[in-house]
Design a protein around this motif. Structure first.
Motif, PDB file in Angstrom:
ATOM      1  N   ILE B  78       8.502   8.240   3.216  1.00 38.01           N
ATOM      2  CA  ILE B  78       7.880   6.930   2.977  1.00 38.01           C
ATOM      3  C   ILE B  78       6.572   7.094   2.195  1.00 38.01           C
ATOM      4  O   ILE B  78       6.301   6.350   1.251  1.00 38.01           O
ATOM      5  N   THR B  79       5.781   8.088   2.562  1.00 40.74           N
ATOM      6  CA  THR B  79       4.508   8.300   1.859  1.00 40.74           C
ATOM      7  C   THR B  79       4.781   8.639   0.388  1.00 40.74           C
ATOM      8  O   THR B  79       4.112   8.114  -0.509  1.00 40.74           O
ATOM      9  N   TYR B  80       5.794   9.482   0.157  1.00 39.54           N
ATOM     10  CA  TYR B  80       6.113   9.872  -1.228  1.00 39.54           C
ATOM     11  C   TYR B  80       6.610   8.664  -2.030  1.00 39.54           C
ATOM     12  O   TYR B  80       6.126   8.384  -3.130  1.00 39.54           O
ATOM     13  N   LEU B  81       7.561   7.935  -1.459  1.00 38.47           N
ATOM     14  CA  LEU B  81       8.155   6.809  -2.200  1.00 38.47           C
ATOM     15  C   LEU B  81       7.132   5.692  -2.428  1.00 38.47           C
ATOM     16  O   LEU B  81       7.150   5.030  -3.458  1.00 38.47           O
ATOM     17  N   LYS B  82       6.242   5.508  -1.470  1.00 35.68           N
ATOM     18  CA  LYS B  82       5.194   4.482  -1.619  1.00 35.68           C
ATOM     19  C   LYS B  82       4.328   4.781  -2.841  1.00 35.68           C
ATOM     20  O   LYS B  82       3.896   3.894  -3.558  1.00 35.68           O
ATOM     21  N   LYS B  83       4.097   6.071  -3.058  1.00 39.86           N
ATOM     22  CA  LYS B  83       3.211   6.460  -4.162  1.00 39.86           C
ATOM     23  C   LYS B  83       3.941   6.568  -5.494  1.00 39.86           C
ATOM     24  O   LYS B  83       3.331   6.509  -6.547  1.00 39.86           O
ATOM     25  N   ASN B  84       5.246   6.789  -5.437  1.00 42.03           N
ATOM     26  CA  ASN B  84       5.958   7.088  -6.674  1.00 42.03           C
ATOM     27  C   ASN B  84       6.995   6.051  -7.089  1.00 42.03           C
ATOM     28  O   ASN B  84       7.734   6.273  -8.044  1.00 42.03           O
ATOM     29  N   THR B  85       7.080   4.959  -6.355  1.00 40.38           N
ATOM     30  CA  THR B  85       7.987   3.876  -6.781  1.00 40.38           C
ATOM     31  C   THR B  85       7.210   2.558  -6.684  1.00 40.38           C
ATOM     32  O   THR B  85       6.105   2.521  -6.163  1.00 40.38           O
ATOM     33  N   HIS B  86       7.821   1.522  -7.185  1.00 31.82           N
ATOM     34  CA  HIS B  86       7.161   0.213  -7.092  1.00 31.82           C
ATOM     35  C   HIS B  86       7.724  -0.622  -5.944  1.00 31.82           C
ATOM     36  O   HIS B  86       7.486  -1.821  -5.876  1.00 31.82           O
ATOM     37  N   ILE B  87       8.471   0.043  -5.031  1.00 29.62           N
ATOM     38  CA  ILE B  87       9.029  -0.708  -3.896  1.00 29.62           C
ATOM     39  C   ILE B  87       7.894  -1.000  -2.909  1.00 29.62           C
ATOM     40  O   ILE B  87       7.072  -0.125  -2.620  1.00 29.62           O
ATOM     41  N   ALA B  88       7.857  -2.222  -2.416  1.00 32.11           N
ATOM     42  CA  ALA B  88       6.781  -2.601  -1.476  1.00 32.11           C
ATOM     43  C   ALA B  88       6.861  -1.723  -0.230  1.00 32.11           C
ATOM     44  O   ALA B  88       7.960  -1.485   0.291  1.00 32.11           O
ATOM     45  N   PRO B  89       5.720  -1.216   0.269  1.00 33.56           N
ATOM     46  CA  PRO B  89       5.733  -0.305   1.423  1.00 33.56           C
ATOM     47  C   PRO B  89       6.446  -0.884   2.650  1.00 33.56           C
ATOM     48  O   PRO B  89       7.197  -0.168   3.317  1.00 33.56           O
ATOM     49  N   ASP B  90       6.252  -2.192   2.933  1.00 28.93           N
ATOM     50  CA  ASP B  90       6.909  -2.731   4.132  1.00 28.93           C
ATOM     51  C   ASP B  90       8.427  -2.783   3.958  1.00 28.93           C
ATOM     52  O   ASP B  90       9.176  -2.580   4.918  1.00 28.93           O
ATOM     53  N   SER B  91       8.894  -2.979   2.710  1.00 31.55           N
ATOM     54  CA  SER B  91      10.349  -2.957   2.473  1.00 31.55           C
ATOM     55  C   SER B  91      10.884  -1.544   2.682  1.00 31.55           C
ATOM     56  O   SER B  91      11.942  -1.341   3.294  1.00 31.55           O
ATOM     57  N   LEU B  92      10.143  -0.552   2.161  1.00 32.35           N
ATOM     58  CA  LEU B  92      10.552   0.847   2.308  1.00 32.35           C
ATOM     59  C   LEU B  92      10.671   1.217   3.785  1.00 32.35           C
ATOM     60  O   LEU B  92      11.687   1.777   4.223  1.00 32.35           O
TER      61      LEU B  92
END
Lengths: 226, 272
Positions: B78-92
């Protein structure tokens, strides 16, 4: 030795596939006061955050004092005053703790202690106040004081006049003048053309992601609105 | 039975030691997670760990090892994807949590054997805590305290104002990974105390109470620690005397303290 403080070449920044900054190139010399102007959403904050490395550019290069930008170089060279609303004012922290953190993690030494430093801004009475108790103008003053406690060579202020009353704006102009006299480089982001006073100063004008260099004289005389 | 006799029972000694260590661990990390407004991550890690627990039961391994693997995987992903994608953190977080929780349910259903120990993980059972569980908790606490002491100012600055911290040279990415991984470990280790469903309360309630009354950041940790320790100790004793589930009792005690503080705060505001 080069006189350039910040140099950007062909900078492009995309946010969610939209080009917010398009091929921007500019140079800012040491000791220069530069206004970065443009309407709301024109990319002003994105551009300075890219200079600082908070946002990574998709293409192009940035040099600070003729060296490739690194986080270490940024931490040694810059002071940054963010927009007032970017900080969680509900965080349980006092002014003293907030400014103390800036010194405790910094690579640069803080010459003055928190109280002595705040005296320069006529804000020493706020030292033990919680940040959530501060008015907009008081908090803005603290943000400016925090950015300057490490005596940075380059200071970036994002909409610094927001929340400041007339007196505080006058104080801010005095502080900027002193810094300019000390040969510090200052970048002021604003959408308020009234902030630009000196006709000799440089203006970077952002419109739809494109950067144009303009003279303050032109902006002032034509009363250009962003 | 007198209170002194009760707390000298071997199972109670283990419960008190384990409860105290977990109370301290959760209070520390809860302060950072709450101030970063990432309580949802904690809840999601707890629920996602069900998949690890379920797979461990099926394979007859230690559930905590598999749950830790799932928790750490989730924190890093989650930490990686939050920083490297534009997907909203709560959705992730919502997606990861739902998928991993669903895997847990499917694995449990596919398993033909009844797993009585599963309810321990779902609802907690501090009175069945073992010395091995306590050793895991001590290791997690020592690691957390070492990082906290070593990097206190940087952790606080990265939590309060990540951009300013970055500009002053703090590696904010590193600290985000550290806090999220440590939180995941703390959650998994605490599951045996209050269970998957309620474990987030151990992190969030003491920190939220502390936020209500702390004037300075340096007061937040001690206040959260005191509330957390009182909640766990009183919760264990109440559950023994009233024969109620321990995890739920701890959460009710903690929640009651929070409500009292909130009411006191509101009364103080109205009277000034």
């Amino acid at each position: 030795m080069s006189n350039i403080a910040i140099k950007a070449d062909n900078l492009t920044v995309k946010i969610s596939e939209t080009e917010v900054i398009k091929n921007a190139s500019f140079e800012i010399n040491k000791g220069e006061v530069v206004y970065l102007v443009g309407g709301n959403g024109s990319g002003k904050t994105t551009l300075v955050k890219t200079i600082l490395g908070l946002i990574q550019q998709d293409s192009g290069n940035i040099e600070i004092f003729s060296k490739p930008r690194t986080q270490k170089l940024v931490s040694q060279s810059f002071g940054y005053v963010p927009q007032y609303n970017q900080i969680d004012k509900d965080f349980p922290i006092t002014v003293k703790e907030m400014i103390g953190l800036e010194c405790s993690v910094s690579n640069n030494q803080c010459i003055l202690n928190e109280e002595e430093h705040l005296k320069l801004f006529k804000a020493e009475k706020l030292l033990h106040r919680k940040i959530k108790e501060l008015s907009g103008g008081e908090f803005q003053k603290i943000l400016i004081a925090r950015a300057m406690i490490t005596n940075p060579e380059i200071l970036i202020l994002d909409e610094p006049n927001n929340n400041l009353d007339r007196d505080a704006q006058k104080d801010l102009r005095g502080i900027m003048q002193n810094l300019a006299d000390e040969d510090k480089t200052i970048i002021l982001i604003t959408h308020d053309h009234n902030l630009i006073e000196d006709e000799d100063e440089k203006v970077l004008f952002l419109q739809h992601g494109k950067l144009h260099t303009d003279s303050a004289e032109h902006i002032i005389n034509e009363r250009i609105h962003f | 039975m007198e209170i002194l006799d009760v707390i000298q029972q071997p199972f109670m000694i283990r419960a008190i030691y384990g409860g105290l260590i977990i109370a301290i661990l959760c209070a520390i990390l809860g302060v950072f997670i709450t101030l970063k407004r990432e309580s949802f991550l904690a809840d999601a890690v707890a629920h996602a760990s069900l998949s690890g627990v379920a797979v461990a039961f099926v394979l007859s391994y230690q559930p905590i090892i598999f749950a830790l693997a799932v928790g750490i995987f989730m924190a890093i992903s989650i930490t990686y994807l939050k920083k490297n994608t534009h997907i909203a953190p709560d959705s992730l977080i919502g997606m990861f949590y739902a998928i991993l929780f669903a895997i847990g349910i499917v694995v449990i259903n596919l398993s033909t054997e009844y797993q009585p120990e599963l309810s321990t993980y779902l609802f907690g059972s501090i009175l069945s805590i073992t010395w091995t569980d306590i050793i895991y908790a001590v290791i997690a606490l020592v690691v957390t305290l070492s990082i906290l002491i070593g990097y206190y100012n940087k952790l606080v600055y990265a939590t309060f104002d990540p951009e300013a911290a970055y500009i002053r040279g703090v590696d904010i990415n590193k600290f985000e990974y550290i806090i999220n991984i440590l939180t995941s470990i703390a959650i998994i280790i605490s599951i045996k105390v209050v269970g998957i469903i309620l474990v987030t309360a151990l992190l969030i309630i003491p920190a939220s109470s502390a936020k209500l009354i702390a004037g300075k950041f340096k007061h937040m940790l001690p206040i959260a620690l005191i509330q957390s320790i009182i909640s766990v100790l009183v919760g264990i004793l109440f559950s023994y005397y009233f024969e109620t589930p321990t995890g739920a009792t701890i959460v009710i005690v903690s929640g009651s303290i929070f409500i009292l503080i909130l009411l006191g705060n509101q009364i103080k505001k109205l009277s000034t």
